[in-house]
Write a protein that holds these residues in place. Structure first.
Motif, PDB file in Angstrom:
ATOM      1  N   ILE A   1       0.842  -1.194   0.000  1.00 62.15           N
ATOM      2  CA  ILE A   1       0.000   0.000   0.000  1.00 62.15           C
ATOM      3  C   ILE A   1       0.880   1.248   0.000  1.00 62.15           C
ATOM      4  N   VAL A   2       0.296   2.362  -0.421  1.00 61.91           N
ATOM      5  CA  VAL A   2       1.031   3.624  -0.497  1.00 61.91           C
ATOM      6  C   VAL A   2       0.950   4.343   0.851  1.00 61.91           C
ATOM      7  N   ALA A   3       2.104   4.766   1.352  1.00 57.04           N
ATOM      8  CA  ALA A   3       2.192   5.547   2.591  1.00 57.04           C
ATOM      9  C   ALA A   3       1.362   4.940   3.723  1.00 57.04           C
ATOM     10  N   PRO A   4       1.661   3.713   4.126  1.00 54.24           N
ATOM     11  CA  PRO A   4       0.887   3.100   5.211  1.00 54.24           C
ATOM     12  C   PRO A   4       1.085   3.838   6.541  1.00 54.24           C
ATOM     13  N   SER A   5       0.019   3.885   7.315  1.00 55.56           N
ATOM     14  CA  SER A   5       0.068   4.481   8.651  1.00 55.56           C
ATOM     15  C   SER A   5      -0.445   3.436   9.640  1.00 55.56           C
ATOM     16  N   VAL A   6       0.428   3.028  10.559  1.00 56.06           N
ATOM     17  CA  VAL A   6       0.112   1.913  11.455  1.00 56.06           C
ATOM     18  C   VAL A   6       0.171   2.370  12.911  1.00 56.06           C
ATOM     19  N   ALA A   7      -0.790   1.913  13.688  1.00 52.41           N
ATOM     20  CA  ALA A   7      -0.786   2.127  15.140  1.00 52.41           C
ATOM     21  C   ALA A   7      -0.860   0.771  15.821  1.00 52.41           C
ATOM     22  N   VAL A   8      -0.017   0.571  16.820  1.00 48.43           N
ATOM     23  CA  VAL A   8       0.011  -0.689  17.567  1.00 48.43           C
ATOM     24  C   VAL A   8      -0.274  -0.386  19.031  1.00 48.43           C
ATOM     25  N   THR A   9      -1.264  -1.061  19.590  1.00 48.78           N
ATOM     26  CA  THR A   9      -1.565  -0.922  21.014  1.00 48.78           C
ATOM     27  C   THR A   9      -1.652  -2.303  21.648  1.00 48.78           C
ATOM     28  N   ALA A  10      -1.259  -2.374  22.900  1.00 44.83           N
ATOM     29  CA  ALA A  10      -1.371  -3.623  23.659  1.00 44.83           C
ATOM     30  C   ALA A  10      -2.690  -3.585  24.419  1.00 44.83           C
ATOM     31  N   GLU A  11      -3.678  -4.329  23.930  1.00 42.19           N
ATOM     32  CA  GLU A  11      -4.996  -4.327  24.560  1.00 42.19           C
ATOM     33  C   GLU A  11      -4.999  -5.104  25.868  1.00 42.19           C
ATOM     34  N   GLU A  12      -4.269  -6.198  25.895  1.00 42.33           N
ATOM     35  CA  GLU A  12      -4.143  -7.000  27.107  1.00 42.33           C
ATOM     36  C   GLU A  12      -2.666  -7.308  27.310  1.00 42.33           C
ATOM     37  N   VAL A  13      -2.183  -7.086  28.526  1.00 46.71           N
ATOM     38  CA  VAL A  13      -0.782  -7.364  28.826  1.00 46.71           C
ATOM     39  C   VAL A  13      -0.694  -8.392  29.945  1.00 46.71           C
ATOM     40  N   GLN A  14       0.461  -8.988  30.088  1.00 49.50           N
ATOM     41  CA  GLN A  14       0.653 -10.030  31.083  1.00 49.50           C
ATOM     42  C   GLN A  14       0.801  -9.443  32.483  1.00 49.50           C
ATOM     43  N   PRO A  15       0.395 -10.197  33.502  1.00 55.03           N
ATOM     44  CA  PRO A  15       0.524  -9.706  34.880  1.00 55.03           C
ATOM     45  C   PRO A  15       1.982  -9.458  35.249  1.00 55.03           C
ATOM     46  N   VAL A  16       2.179  -8.607  36.252  1.00 55.57           N
ATOM     47  CA  VAL A  16       3.514  -8.356  36.784  1.00 55.57           C
ATOM     48  C   VAL A  16       3.616  -9.012  38.157  1.00 55.57           C
ATOM     49  N   ARG A  17       4.830  -9.377  38.555  1.00 59.37           N
ATOM     50  CA  ARG A  17       5.046 -10.075  39.819  1.00 59.37           C
ATOM     51  C   ARG A  17       5.494  -9.087  40.899  1.00 59.37           C
ATOM     52  N   VAL A  18       4.735  -9.041  41.995  1.00 60.75           N
ATOM     53  CA  VAL A  18       5.106  -8.268  43.176  1.00 60.75           C
ATOM     54  C   VAL A  18       5.022  -9.208  44.374  1.00 60.75           C
ATOM     55  N   SER A  19       5.458  -8.741  45.529  1.00 57.27           N
ATOM     56  CA  SER A  19       5.389  -9.553  46.746  1.00 57.27           C
ATOM     57  C   SER A  19       4.838  -8.723  47.889  1.00 57.27           C
ATOM     58  N   VAL A  20       4.099  -9.377  48.771  1.00 56.85           N
ATOM     59  CA  VAL A  20       3.565  -8.739  49.974  1.00 56.85           C
ATOM     60  C   VAL A  20       3.986  -9.597  51.161  1.00 56.85           C
ATOM     61  N   ILE A  21       4.696  -8.995  52.111  1.00 57.08           N
ATOM     62  CA  ILE A  21       5.206  -9.758  53.251  1.00 57.08           C
ATOM     63  C   ILE A  21       4.945  -9.006  54.552  1.00 57.08           C
ATOM     64  N   GLY A  22       5.187  -9.690  55.668  1.00 61.69           N
ATOM     65  CA  GLY A  22       4.986  -9.081  56.975  1.00 61.69           C
ATOM     66  C   GLY A  22       3.614  -9.404  57.529  1.00 61.69           C
ATOM     67  N   GLU A  23       2.979  -8.410  58.139  1.00 60.01           N
ATOM     68  CA  GLU A  23       1.732  -8.621  58.863  1.00 60.01           C
ATOM     69  C   GLU A  23       0.500  -8.572  57.956  1.00 60.01           C
ATOM     70  N   VAL A  24       0.423  -9.553  57.054  1.00 60.02           N
ATOM     71  CA  VAL A  24      -0.770  -9.770  56.240  1.00 60.02           C
ATOM     72  C   VAL A  24      -1.181 -11.226  56.401  1.00 60.02           C
ATOM     73  N   ALA A  25      -2.424 -11.514  56.066  1.00 62.84           N
ATOM     74  CA  ALA A  25      -2.941 -12.864  56.300  1.00 62.84           C
ATOM     75  C   ALA A  25      -2.250 -13.914  55.439  1.00 62.84           C
ATOM     76  N   ARG A  26      -1.939 -13.558  54.186  1.00 64.11           N
ATOM     77  CA  ARG A  26      -1.335 -14.530  53.264  1.00 64.11           C
ATOM     78  C   ARG A  26      -0.119 -13.908  52.583  1.00 64.11           C
ATOM     79  N   PRO A  27       1.013 -13.823  53.270  1.00 63.76           N
ATOM     80  CA  PRO A  27       2.204 -13.236  52.640  1.00 63.76           C
ATOM     81  C   PRO A  27       2.703 -14.105  51.494  1.00 63.76           C
ATOM     82  N   GLY A  28       3.274 -13.459  50.500  1.00 65.70           N
ATOM     83  CA  GLY A  28       3.823 -14.212  49.378  1.00 65.70           C
ATOM     84  C   GLY A  28       3.850 -13.386  48.109  1.00 65.70           C
ATOM     85  N   ALA A  29       4.160 -14.052  47.010  1.00 62.67           N
ATOM     86  CA  ALA A  29       4.240 -13.405  45.702  1.00 62.67           C
ATOM     87  C   ALA A  29       2.857 -13.334  45.067  1.00 62.67           C
TER      88      ALA A  29
END
Length: 212
Positions: A114-142
């Protein structure tokens, strides 16, 4: 405080996480130690990562929009091999690319069709990120959380605070390349009231939430 409760149903947290806790001095019985209140942080550290810096990984759902060319536009899930299929173009390796970079590459490859294509790319769904919660919580962990998850959401996912928790001593340990460990302090009452910057604070990959 029960800082030795680093267990969840899947076993002990990583040695890296253990090292982060030690480096922050959380096993000391004395004062809380060095920290910065969340309200003192610049706005750039409150929000989640800039979407422009997002790096595509397998499992993401991408929306490839070719303006005025509906036949070449598509929505595709990134396969385990890091590729997606685009009409006429074929398989494209997208793993490790930023959406804006990928859009420019696709524009170059589509010039054969095609002539002069114009493209846009978006991430509609992304993968979860890993965090951790520790200390005085009921279920500590990742935890695997969605980008932009707040402190309160992470605490809720961990079962909430225990009766021994110090609501004025909630911290996030955050590391970044070539930067010293940050120890960011939050007040639970302010979080629940929606006061200050704390409620808008977005967790990032590798963050460790510590409840003393």
């Amino acid at each position: 405080m029960r800082y030795l409760e680093f267990f969840n149903g899947r076993g002990r947290l990583s040695a890296l996480l253990f090292g982060l806790v030690l480096s922050a001095g959380l096993f000391a019985c004395g004062p809380t130690g060095d920290y910065i209140w969340v309200d003192s942080l610049p706005s750039a550290q409150i929000s989640g990562p800039d979407p422009a810096d997002y790096v595509i990984v397998p499992g993401d759902l991408l929306n490839i929009r070719v303006y005025n060319q509906e036949a070449m536009s598509t929505r595709a899930r990134v396969r385990p091999d890091g590729k997606i299929f685009i009409p006429l173009v074929g398989d494209v390796d997208v793993k490790g690319r930023r959406p804006a970079e990928l859009a420019k590459e696709l524009e170059a490859r589509m010039k054969s069709y095609i002539v002069a294509p114009s493209v846009a790319v978006t991430a509609e769904e992304v993968q979860p990120v890993r965090v951790s919660v520790i200390g005085e919580v009921a279920r500590p962990g990742a935890l695997d959380v969605q980008p932009g998850t707040s402190i309160l959401q992470a605490l809720a996912m961990s079962g909430g605070l225990t009766e021994f928790a110090d609501e004025d001593s909630i911290f996030v340990l955050r590391t970044a390349p070539k930067q010293a460990l940050q120890r960011i302090r939050f007040d639970y009452d302010a979080l629940t009231r929606g006061a200050g910057k704390g409620p808008a604070f977005a967790l990032r990959p590798g963050d460790v939430v510590v409840v003393e």
